[in-house]
Design an enzyme around this catalytic site. Structure first.
Site, PDB file in Angstrom:
ATOM      1  N   HIS A 273     -31.673  32.940 -88.390  1.00 12.94           N
ATOM      2  CA  HIS A 273     -32.584  34.229 -88.151  1.00 12.94           C
ATOM      3  C   HIS A 273     -33.299  33.936 -86.594  1.00 12.94           C
ATOM      4  CE1 HIS A 273     -36.100  36.972 -89.034  1.00 12.94           C
ATOM      5  NE2 HIS A 273     -36.553  36.245 -87.918  1.00 12.94           N
ATOM      6  N   GLU A 274     -33.702  32.802 -86.249  1.00  9.69           N
ATOM      7  CA  GLU A 274     -34.046  32.649 -84.908  1.00  9.69           C
ATOM      8  C   GLU A 274     -32.879  32.441 -83.822  1.00  9.69           C
ATOM      9  OE1 GLU A 274     -37.208  32.603 -84.223  1.00  9.69           O
ATOM     10  OE2 GLU A 274     -37.624  32.624 -86.583  1.00  9.69           O
ATOM     11  N   HIS A 277     -32.342  36.211 -83.103  1.00 14.79           N
ATOM     12  CA  HIS A 277     -33.283  36.377 -81.912  1.00 14.79           C
ATOM     13  C   HIS A 277     -32.805  36.047 -80.605  1.00 14.79           C
ATOM     14  CE1 HIS A 277     -36.743  38.325 -84.020  1.00 14.79           C
ATOM     15  NE2 HIS A 277     -36.785  37.079 -84.863  1.00 14.79           N
ATOM     16  N   GLU A 303     -36.058  42.063 -84.254  1.00 14.09           N
ATOM     17  CA  GLU A 303     -36.215  41.680 -85.848  1.00 14.09           C
ATOM     18  C   GLU A 303     -34.735  42.146 -86.317  1.00 14.09           C
ATOM     19  OE1 GLU A 303     -38.371  39.731 -86.410  1.00 14.09           O
ATOM     20  OE2 GLU A 303     -37.981  39.295 -88.554  1.00 14.09           O
TER      21      GLU A 303
HETATM   22 ZN    ZN Z   1     -38.075  37.103 -86.653  1.00 11.92          ZN
END
Ligand code: ZN
Length: 512
Positions: A273-274, A277, A303
């Site tokens: 997830h990170e 980003h 997101e």
């Molecule tokens: Zn996030």
């Protein structure tokens, strides 16, 4: 205005923008350090350092000089990009700066200070109230915070709903009416998918709670995200209580994560997830490098990048076709008995739960629909703060089919309202919607996406994202970006169709 005067003005605007850009990164470095390696005793002076820097940034973005430059360049409400003689990239910069300048100068200084003070108080009281699971302790602080938030919305101005002014901070140009449409169809169709899933036998996932040593999780995470394209020459992966991504420079985008020894999903999916980003922030184009446009265009788009990698790639069967054998060798003897099918279904188990941050792909957005409905009702005056816990229980029951027994598991679970971050929640669900809509455009260009992923070839995917999405940074608004990439405005259909396909198969909902 003469050409040379215009050139001088845009040159000066770039200069001020560059200073703001650099100061924000210094600010981010202090914040990163605070969450990772700072000794605990340094907390007070660090807060002071941060507040001095934030003041310097605020002064620059609201300065008279900047206002004059924007006026010289022809930026105004109907034409935020200014003079049509400017280069497209300069018009994008003028529009971006104009947006921040007008937002920040509209809020009076005494209101800014009142909100900052209230955030300090509310956050502390919220933490105590949550610990005691007692909403009544938080209630007066939240009432004050909502009053201040309403004043902020009035100061910013809006056409239809005060919430419009607030959500615009996080998702430019998004409106309450549009969100209501999107979230009503999302709420209805996801609730009905959840009902169908709850009616059939549950999939097992107990093997995810075996022992996965922390150092091995860290090593596995590092190898996965570097194969996805996250470059450790331009970033770092460290540990913090709450995972986050932060930009300290054009070539320094850091991520953090945490690992739970007895739950596999938290570590690896948090890292992916990170990294999603991070890949966005590392992918801004040369044209906008080092200036204020080198920033995510909205939290929803940001997101979308994390959730695309985490869920649509990282929780796919083809991903684990490639990675399950590798995971087995990272964790010798721990999951040798689990085949791909059990693994894939296990990591995607759907279960209505009370806590948003623990929610799966199907139920997550329902937690957001709930918060959106309560926030807008508070702002319009249809709901009073004192009635929040009860309204929360009602919405939770109708959307998720579960009702919290305590305030801690219900209305007190999130920090956002104590920080005055009203209008923030929708961006989490918008991320899911954008991600699915982008994915369907990606599939048009790469119908063989699954087999690419199954062979561990992620390069074409990253290249596509960079070209279509990342390189633009804030030069395109989220709406412009969505139309340019997908050919249409944002719709909830792509995400719902994606979930119905995926979970219909996992739970065999369409089997005879
Ligand atoms: Zn996030």
């Amino acid at each position: 205005m003469s050409q040379s005067a215009r050139e001088k003005a845009i040159e000066r605007l770039r200069e001020i923008g560059r200073e703001i850009y650099l100061l924000s990164h210094v600010n981010a470095l202090l914040g990163w350090d605070q969450e990772t390696y700072m000794p605990r005793a340094a907390v007070e002076e660090r807060a002071e350092q941060l507040s001095v820097l934030e003041g310097m940034i605020h002064d620059r973005i609201t300065s008279e000089e900047l206002g004059e430059l924007l006026e010289l360049l022809g930026a105004e409400a109907g034409n935020p990009g200014g003079s049509s003689d400017l280069l497209p990239v300069d018009r994008a910069l003028v529009r971006h700066v104009y947006r921040h300048y007008t937002r920040q100068t509209r809020i009076p200084g005494d209101l800014v200070r009142a909100i900052a003070r209230q955030v300090g108080v509310s956050q502390q009281v919220w933490a105590e109230a949550r610990k005691a699971s007692d909403f009544s302790r938080f209630r007066p602080e939240l009432e004050t915070m909502m009053e201040l938030t309403t004043r902020k919305a009035e100061a910013l101005g809006y056409k239809q709903h005060p919430y419009d002014a607030l959500v615009d901070e996080f998702e430019p140009e998004m409106t309450t009416a549009r969100l209501t449409d999107l979230f009503d169809s999302l709420g209805d169709r996801l609730s009905s998918l959840l009902d169908r899933i709850s009616a059939v036998p549950q999939v097992e996932n107990d093997f995810l709670f075996r022992t996965f040593p922390e150092d091995r999780q860290r090593a596995f995470s590092r190898s996965v995200i570097s194969e996805l394209g996250y470059c450790f020459d331009r970033g770092r992966l460290d540990q913090s209580t709450h995972p986050f991504t932060t930009s300290l420079g054009a070539d320094d985008v850091r991520i953090t994560n945490r690992y739970l020894e007895n739950f596999f999903n938290a570590g690896i999916f948090g890292s992916i997830h990170e990294a999603g980003h991070g890949l966005y922030e590392l992918g801004f184009g040369e044209e906008i490098r080092g200036n204020l446009l080198a920033d995510g265009t909205s939290l929803g788009i940001h997101e979308s990048q994390s959730r695309f990698w985490e869920n649509m790639v990282g929780r796919s069967r083809s991903f684990w076709e490639y990675y399950l054998p590798r995971a087995r060798s990272h964790f010798p003897g721990v999951i040798d008995d689990i085949d791909l099918e059990r693994w894939y279904r296990g990591i995607n188990r759907v279960e209505p739960s009370l806590i948003r941050v623990e929610a799966d792909e199907v139920t997550y957005s329902l937690h957001i629909v709930l918060r959106f409905r309560l926030e807008t009702a508070l702002l319009s005056g249809d709901l009073q703060v004192g009635d929040l816990p009860e309204a929360w229980r009602e919405q939770s029951s109708s959307l998720l089919g579960v009702v919290p027994e305590s305030d801690a598991d219900g209305v007190l679970q999130d920090i956002h309202w104590s920080m005055g971050a009203v209008g923030y929640f929708p961006t989490y669900a918008l991320g899911n919607l954008y991600a699915a809509q982008f994915r369907s455009a990606l599939l048009r260009d790469y119908p063989g996406l699954d087999s690419m992923i199954a062979s561990g070839d992620f390069k074409p995917v990253l290249k596509w994202l960079r070209q279509k999405i990342h390189r633009h940074g804030s030069a395109l608004t989220p709406g412009e970006l969505c139309r340019q990439v997908t050919g249409g405005g944002l719709s909830a259909d792509f995400f719902i169709d994606y979930l119905e396909d995926k979970y219909g198969e996992i739970y065999r909902l369409n089997a005879d």
